[in-house]
Motif scaffolding. Structure first.
Motif, short mmCIF file in Angstrom:
data_model
loop_
_atom_site.label_atom_id
_atom_site.label_comp_id
_atom_site.label_asym_id
_atom_site.label_seq_id
_atom_site.Cartn_x
_atom_site.Cartn_y
_atom_site.Cartn_z
N ARG A 35 11.14 8.15 15.35
CA ARG A 35 11.40 9.28 14.46
C ARG A 35 12.06 10.45 15.20
O ARG A 35 12.68 11.30 14.55
CB ARG A 35 10.10 9.76 13.80
CG ARG A 35 9.58 8.79 12.75
CD ARG A 35 8.19 9.18 12.30
NE ARG A 35 8.21 10.40 11.51
CZ ARG A 35 8.23 10.40 10.17
NH1 ARG A 35 8.24 9.27 9.51
NH2 ARG A 35 8.24 11.53 9.52
N ASN A 73 16.22 10.61 14.88
CA ASN A 73 17.00 11.38 13.90
C ASN A 73 16.25 12.63 13.46
O ASN A 73 16.44 13.14 12.37
CB ASN A 73 17.43 10.52 12.70
CG ASN A 73 16.30 10.19 11.76
OD1 ASN A 73 15.13 10.31 12.14
ND2 ASN A 73 16.63 9.79 10.56
N MET A 97 13.30 13.22 12.48
CA MET A 97 12.38 13.26 11.34
C MET A 97 11.06 13.92 11.73
O MET A 97 10.28 14.32 10.88
CB MET A 97 12.11 11.84 10.81
CG MET A 97 13.19 11.31 9.89
SD MET A 97 13.55 12.39 8.49
CE MET A 97 12.17 12.01 7.40
N THR A 146 9.86 17.39 10.35
CA THR A 146 9.13 17.65 9.12
C THR A 146 7.63 17.80 9.36
O THR A 146 6.90 18.18 8.46
CB THR A 146 9.34 16.50 8.11
OG1 THR A 146 8.86 15.29 8.70
CG2 THR A 146 10.80 16.34 7.75
N PRO A 169 4.97 19.99 11.12
CA PRO A 169 4.99 21.32 11.75
C PRO A 169 4.45 21.33 13.17
O PRO A 169 4.94 22.07 14.02
CB PRO A 169 4.10 22.16 10.83
CG PRO A 169 4.06 21.43 9.54
CD PRO A 169 4.23 19.98 9.86
N ASP A 171 23.80 19.74 13.99
CA ASP A 171 23.38 20.00 12.62
C ASP A 171 22.53 18.84 12.14
O ASP A 171 22.98 17.69 12.14
CB ASP A 171 24.62 20.16 11.75
CG ASP A 171 24.23 20.32 10.31
OD1 ASP A 171 23.35 21.14 10.05
OD2 ASP A 171 24.78 19.60 9.47
N VAL A 172 21.32 19.15 11.73
CA VAL A 172 20.38 18.08 11.45
C VAL A 172 20.79 17.27 10.22
O VAL A 172 20.55 16.07 10.12
CB VAL A 172 18.94 18.64 11.34
CG1 VAL A 172 18.79 19.49 10.11
CG2 VAL A 172 17.91 17.53 11.35
N VAL A 173 21.45 17.92 9.27
CA VAL A 173 21.92 17.20 8.08
C VAL A 173 22.95 16.15 8.45
O VAL A 173 22.87 14.98 8.06
CB VAL A 173 22.48 18.21 7.06
CG1 VAL A 173 23.31 17.50 6.01
CG2 VAL A 173 21.35 18.97 6.41
N GLN A 174 23.92 16.55 9.29
CA GLN A 174 24.92 15.58 9.73
C GLN A 174 24.30 14.50 10.60
O GLN A 174 24.66 13.33 10.50
CB GLN A 174 26.00 16.30 10.54
CG GLN A 174 26.99 17.03 9.67
CD GLN A 174 28.03 17.73 10.51
OE1 GLN A 174 28.56 17.18 11.47
NE2 GLN A 174 28.33 18.96 10.14
N ARG A 232 21.36 13.23 10.46
CA ARG A 232 20.65 12.21 9.70
C ARG A 232 21.61 11.36 8.87
O ARG A 232 21.29 10.22 8.52
CB ARG A 232 19.60 12.86 8.81
CG ARG A 232 18.45 13.40 9.64
CD ARG A 232 17.43 14.07 8.77
NE ARG A 232 16.42 14.74 9.59
CZ ARG A 232 15.70 15.76 9.15
NH1 ARG A 232 15.88 16.22 7.93
NH2 ARG A 232 14.81 16.32 9.94
N ALA A 233 22.77 11.91 8.55
CA ALA A 233 23.77 11.08 7.88
C ALA A 233 24.32 10.05 8.86
O ALA A 233 24.68 8.94 8.47
CB ALA A 233 24.89 11.95 7.33
N MET A 245 17.77 5.89 8.38
CA MET A 245 16.42 5.41 8.67
C MET A 245 15.87 4.60 7.49
O MET A 245 16.10 4.94 6.34
CB MET A 245 15.50 6.60 8.94
CG MET A 245 14.13 6.19 9.42
SD MET A 245 13.34 7.56 10.27
CE MET A 245 12.03 6.71 11.10
N PHE A 247 12.16 3.00 6.16
CA PHE A 247 10.75 3.26 6.46
C PHE A 247 9.89 2.03 6.31
O PHE A 247 10.28 1.02 5.75
CB PHE A 247 10.24 4.37 5.54
CG PHE A 247 10.90 5.69 5.81
CD1 PHE A 247 10.31 6.63 6.63
CD2 PHE A 247 12.13 5.98 5.25
CE1 PHE A 247 10.93 7.83 6.88
CE2 PHE A 247 12.75 7.18 5.50
CZ PHE A 247 12.16 8.10 6.32
N ASN A 280 10.56 3.01 0.01
CA ASN A 280 10.39 4.26 -0.71
C ASN A 280 11.59 4.59 -1.58
O ASN A 280 12.25 5.60 -1.39
CB ASN A 280 10.09 5.40 0.26
CG ASN A 280 11.17 5.56 1.31
OD1 ASN A 280 12.04 4.70 1.44
ND2 ASN A 280 11.13 6.64 2.05
N ALA A 306 20.62 3.44 2.84
CA ALA A 306 20.92 3.98 4.16
C ALA A 306 22.36 3.69 4.55
O ALA A 306 23.05 4.56 5.10
CB ALA A 306 19.96 3.40 5.19
#
Lengths: 255, 445, 458
Positions: free
Chosen positions: A51, A54, A56, A59, A61, A82-85, A87-88, A92, A94, A98, A165
């Motif tokens: 985790r 990328n 994760m 998330t 704390p 940039d975390v958005v990029q 993760r793209a 992942m 799971f 989900n 994904a």
């Protein structure tokens, strides 16, 4: 050991949950055209480490990561990343399937939509079809794309998550025990799929099933109590492990 | 473990199916993509800001409400006094000293014309019309002073007495010009003083805002709450135990369950109608005409009505508390031969008690703040003497607040707010207790 | 005898019965048996139960029946012949006689009532002593019966537990009785109302002015449509315009963005908004918000703005409802599996995209149910509208004008001084029935939605 460039490399990575250290000083490389398996007894930190690849863990704390993780030579924990990029680029899958409580189509189209990858509806349709085909799900669902994703069987749901994904064209796919909640037939399908995806994406898979690791991976890393015990070619790890602990685990002495 | 034991799938990438070609990974560095990302982050920041704004504004409203009430209400706990010079020997009162030590002292002083003597003293001290500066009840203060020390009857002295409502308002800057001029004059003479005092907590309702107090309503509230608790707590807990532990799963149980869940959401005013129709309406049973079953305006009726209202709250909370007791404890008790009743009353109930009490306190707090049903059953009377028992006419704190809020006199604004402060202090204490209980006993297993 | 004294006496007898039975059970001949079925204390409980319960039941029944018996006896008295025939006046005189009878040195205004005071007092004493006597007799009889049964092989525990079971069942039946009582009493009074006023006039009439009721056609001034509209406008429109965005966004912020410490403090703070008594909101609305709203309207050039505007009441009501919406939304968002949130985040969605495209759609049934419950709460809310809204029944879309609600009218109708059977007071029950049915429906729908939603994720 390998000539291909390293897609991702971790150097001295430690993860803390509050005061507890879950991953201790792990360094590892993930090759572009290979499947890398993380094995080890439960609670050994392999999923936690996955985790971090990328981010994760952001998330949670209380989680804190130290050390460097590079993606194509770029530190993913640097403030410039940039975390958005990220993760793209590093997708992942799971442990438990989900799917979103939306239609099959919407599940796959979600990523391309939010990232703006499909300029038009036909493009989006093409991406959805292609992704489902690559995930080996197309034939089973092509007539009911508007049905809810949660109505599929467990194995189908997991392949839908894989389709979801790969719909955003990632470079790396992380899989966290993707088959542990599935029956043997569905598991075989997922493994077959991993084979097909190999070479297109760098793949890292966490599994507690050693046969599975042997079947699908080319490189294997053995984790124990948060440390990386041994890392090498799968053939070598499973036939001539260097470490005593690895040997004990593989031969089923503990775990 | 030998390699041959591990079945191998054919290795190596297959050619992708005809339809799709493998696309190159997205190029995130293009201008368009960067712009898009920036836009998405902008949306993210705005969304987050709206969330923060919603929370802050809600909290700000609460703060504003409380500050308004406290700012208005603290003045309800102050009183303006006028220093009244009074010359007892010259007042011409005929008082039998010996009587001052008997229980008849009040009667003797009242009969001696003390009230007129005090008014006369005010007129002498502040000129004609001076008796308007002091409260109508000012002589009561003098009376108490005499009773405390009869020797002052031989002297001439200054005694602080409550100011009239007009003066009181003018001191706070609310009165008319004439009253303000009077205040300026009195202040110059050094005759005015303001004190913090808790008389408000000991007095009852009155038509004069200077003299009103909250004790009558508070006592009414306490009596009402006592009735509510005595009915709602046992009935609520017992029915929760029945439903959770013993009830067979059938249509009747479902009906009880649905009733309780829906009762919890019935508007409170409907319970007022129920109380009015059932407890206070007239009945015709077996040919006999019954008058009201219970006296109107009494704490008994109010308590019963509120008990019906909060019973579902207690039932639901108690059921959750009972449900949270792990089954292993029941098994353990059953295993050593306890009967089902013993299992519940010896083991489950004590363990569930903190949760039950928390729910009960929350329900009681709701009952304490409730107004509408009590208005309907007539607990809105003008109550000058605190109720002596459950069947005496009574009013309660929130209804008293409602009644005072309707008064036109400016003096009632601060008294209303002061009553609100008293009510909120009680509610805060109850909720605090509930939170304390919940935290203290939260993780027992 | 005083009611409390009687209750104490019965309780005392129960205690004596308990002690006696326990003492006897301690001396039981064990007859070789290792252990008896029941402990001495359980024998005691059995006797105490039989001593107290029948007597108590009788006291309850008797205290309900006694006023009727007393009245019957008083009417037998020769002086009762002078009572007026009209029932209402007659009851008033009888009540006065009762007051004179029960208070020392009280006097009656009416000579007949004065004459009837003595017979009332004697009848009360007669039936009072009769009731007390029977109650005590029952207590002794119960005790005696139970004591004869107590013995070494008597299964006292099973009997006591059976009694407990009945007690538990009775307690849970009270809920049904309350629901039934509410429904029947509302229905009964409403039926009496609809005998005088046609139901169509009430439900469809657009003119509401209960102050002036034409005795020949009461339905003309009892049309409740303006009240229904006002209730809907204030409770379901204005209040919700405040409560839904604030409640929803607060829940989202606190569950998804806020640091744990912020959440720990802000959540109870918001819940405090729900704990403030409605009378305080009402006072605040009338004292602070309503004048401010009126000034605002005037500054917009709307000089006829009411100082009891629908907007003021609706705004404050909306603030009161915020915590209901927010805690329901909080629960339903929390019920969405984390895997779903992670799934969205893992493919590079921003938090807000995840919330608005995945979490909210997934939590929607729960959120909608929460809003329905909030609406039901808002339209049943009384004190805010009683204190801040007007009594003038208008059908208006202008929030600065005055509007009235069902609850406000119920209070207004029942707090005036008028006899119980007039169309005016009965109208309050018809309004109450309407309110009860609507909130019940909203509630049933909401609970069903929530249940189905929970099942989807379990």
């Amino acid at each position: 050991m390998t000539e291909t460039p390293h897609k991702m490399s971790a150097r001295g990575v430690s993860v803390f949950y509050g005061d507890k250290q879950a991953v201790k000083d792990v360094s590892i490389d993930i090759a572009m055209d290979k499947v890398t398996a993380f094995i080890g007894p439960s609670g050994c930190g392999k999923s936690t480490f996955l985790r971090t690849l990328n981010r994760m863990n952001d998330t949670i704390p209380s989680a804190r990561v130290t050390g460097d993780i590079m993606l194509d030579g770029e530190n993913i924990y640097s403030s410039a990343m940039d975390v958005v990029q990220l993760r793209a680029r590093v997708g992942m899958v799971f442990q438990k399937p989900n799917p979103f409580p939306k239609s099959i189509y919407e599940n796959v189209a979600y990523g391309p939509r939010i990232h703006g990858l499909a300029p038009s509806k036909p493009d989006l349709d093409a991406i959805v079809e292609r992704s489902l085909k690559r995930a080996g799900l197309w034939e089973e669902v092509k007539d009911r794309l508007q049905d809810s994703g949660t109505a599929l069987s467990g194995g189908q749901q997991q392949r839908l998550c894989i389709a979801r994904a790969i719909a955003v064209d990632p470079e790396v796919i992380l899989m966290d025990e993707p088959a542990s909640a599935l029956d043997p037939i569905a598991t075989a399908k997922i493994e077959e799929l991993i084979h097909e995806l190999r070479g297109r994406y760098a793949i890292a898979i966490v599994t507690h099933n050693m046969q599975q690791a042997a079947r699908v991976s080319q490189r294997t890393a053995f984790f124990h109590l948060g440390t990386l015990v041994e890392y090498g070619d799968t053939d070598q790890i499973f036939t001539t492990p260097r470490e005593e602990r690895t040997k004990d685990y593989i031969t089923g002495r503990y775990g | 473990m030998s390699k041959s034991l591990v079945p191998q799938l054919p290795t190596g990438p297959k050619e992708p199916d005809a339809k799709g070609s493998w696309r190159a990974p997205t190029d995130w560095t293009t201008h368009a993509m960067q712009k898009r990302i920036r836009r998405r982050y902008g949306a993210e920041r705005r969304f987050r800001f709206f969330g923060l704004a919603a929370v802050s504004l809600s909290a700000a409203f609460l703060a504003f409400l409380l500050i308004t009430m406290v700012a208005n209400g603290w003045r309800g706990f102050t009183r303006t006094d006028v220093a009244l010079p009074i010359d007892f020997p010259a007042s011409g009162m005929l008082i039998e000293r010996a009587q001052l030590r008997t229980p008849a002292a009040d009667l003797a002083l009242a009969g001696a014309g003390l009230e007129n003597a005090v008014k006369g003293a005010a007129a002498t001290a502040f000129g004609p019309g001076g008796e308007e500066f002091i409260s109508e009840n000012a002589w009561l203060r003098i009376r108490d002073a005499i009773k405390a020390d009869p020797s002052i009857l031989d002297r001439k002295m200054r005694i602080d007495v409550p100011a009239s409502t007009e003066i009181d308002q003018a001191v706070r800057g609310d009165g008319n010009a004439e009253a303000k001029a009077t205040v300026a004059k009195l202040q110059q003479a050094g005759a005015l003083s303001r004190h913090f005092n808790l008389d408000f907590l000991y007095e009852s309702d009155s038509t004069d805002p200077v003299a009103v107090g909250i004790w009558g309503a508070l006592k009414g509230s306490l009596l009402t709450m006592a009735v509510t608790f005595l009915i709602a707590f046992p009935v609520g807990v017992l029915s929760a135990i029945y439903l959770e532990e013993y009830a067979p799963k059938n249509r009747w149980t479902d009906l009880i369950e649905v009733s309780i869940n829906n009762l919890a959401a019935v508007p409170s005013i409907i319970f007022g109608l129920l109380g009015l129709a059932v407890f206070l309406g007239s009945w015709n049973l077996f040919g006999y005409q019954f008058g009201p079953l219970l006296p109107r305006s009494a704490a008994l009726v109010g308590g019963l009505t509120l008990a019906l209202m909060i019973m579902p709250v207690i039932v639901i909370a108690s059921r959750n508390a009972v449900k949270a007791v792990p089954p292993s404890i029941r098994d353990a008790a059953l295993g050593i031969g306890a009967s089902p009743i013993q299992v519940v009353f010896h083991h489950v109930l004590p363990l569930a008690m903190p949760g039950i009490l928390t729910g009960t306190i929350i329900g009681m707090a709701r009952a304490l703040g409730e107004t509408a049903p009590l208005l309907l059953i007539g607990m809105r009377a003008f109550i000058v003497t605190p109720p002596g028992g459950f069947t005496d006419p009574a009013t309660v704190l929130p209804v008293q607040i409602f009644l005072w809020s309707d008064e036109v006199s400016r003096g009632f604004v601060e008294k209303t707010s002061a009553a609100i402060i008293v009510l909120l202090v009680f509610l805060l204490a109850m909720n605090g207790l509930a939170i304390y209980l919940r935290n203290k006993f939260e993780t027992r297993w | 005898m005083n009611g409390f004294a009687l209750l104490f006496l019965i309780a005392g007898l129960g205690l004596i019965g308990w002690l006696t039975a326990r003492a006897r059970a301690n001396r039981f001949d064990r007859g070789g048996a290792k252990r008896l079925h029941s402990l001495p204390g359980q024998h005691g409980m059995y006797v105490a139960m039989w001593t107290i319960l029948p007597a108590l039941l009788f006291v309850v029944v008797w205290s309900a029946a006694q006023p009727g018996l007393v009245k019957e006896a008083v009417l037998e008295h020769p002086a009762a012949a002078q009572l007026p025939q009209f029932e209402f006046e007659r009851d008033a005189l009888l009540a006065e006689a009762k007051r004179v009878a029960s208070e020392d040195n009280a006097t009656a205004f009416d000579p007949v009532a004065e004459q009837l005071a003595a017979p009332t007092r004697s009848a009360q004493a007669y039936y009072g002593w009769m009731g007390t006597g029977v109650a005590i007799l029952l207590a002794f009889a119960g005790a005696a019966f139970a004591l004869t049964r107590v013995g070494a092989h008597f299964k006292a525990r099973s009997q006591v537990e059976r009694g407990m079971m009945v007690l538990l069942l009775v307690a849970s039946l009270i809920a049904i009785l309350t629901t039934l009582g509410i429904f029947l009493s509302l229905l009964w009074e409403s039926l009496r109302f609809f005998q005088q006023v046609p139901i169509t006039d009430f439900l469809l009439g657009t003119h509401w002015s209960p102050q002036v009721i034409d005795a020949n056609d009461p339905g003309k001034s009892l049309g409740a449509v303006p009240l229904f509209w006002g209730t809907f406008f204030i409770g379901a429109v204005i209040a919700m315009i405040v409560a839904i965005p604030f409640g929803l966004m607060s829940a989202i912020y606190l569950t998804q963005y806020a640091a744990p410490t912020v959440r720990k403090w802000m959540k109870p703070t918001l819940e405090m908004l729900a704990g403030v008594p409605t009378v305080v909101y009402g006072y605040f609305a009338a004292l602070t918000v309503a004048p401010a709203v009126r000034d605002l309207a005037v500054s917009f050039g709307y000089t006829y703005a009411s100082s009891e505007s629908a907007l003021a009441a609706g705004l404050v009501m909306g603030v009161m409802i915020i915590p209901f919406v927010s805690s329901m939304a909080d629960d339903s968002i929390a019920a969405v599996p984390t895997a779903m949130r992670d799934g969205s985040l893992a493919m590079g969605a921003t938090t807000s995209e995840t919330i608005s495209r995945v979490l909210i759609p997934a939590a929607l049934p729960g959120v909608v149910a929460g809003i329905l419950l909030a609406v039901s709460r808002a339209i049943g809310e009384t004190m805010i509208v009683v204190m801040a809204a007007s009594g003038a029944a208008n059908i208006t879309l202008n929030p600065f004008e005055s509007a009235t609600t069902v609850t406000k009218q119920i209070v207004d109708l029942l707090t005036g001084e008028s006899e119980f059977d007039s169309p005016k007071t009965l109208a309050a029950f018809a309004l109450g029935l309407t309110l009860f049915v609507i909130t019940l429906l909203l509630n049933i729908v909401a609970l069903r939605v929530v249940k189905r939603y929970r099942e989807a994720y379990e």
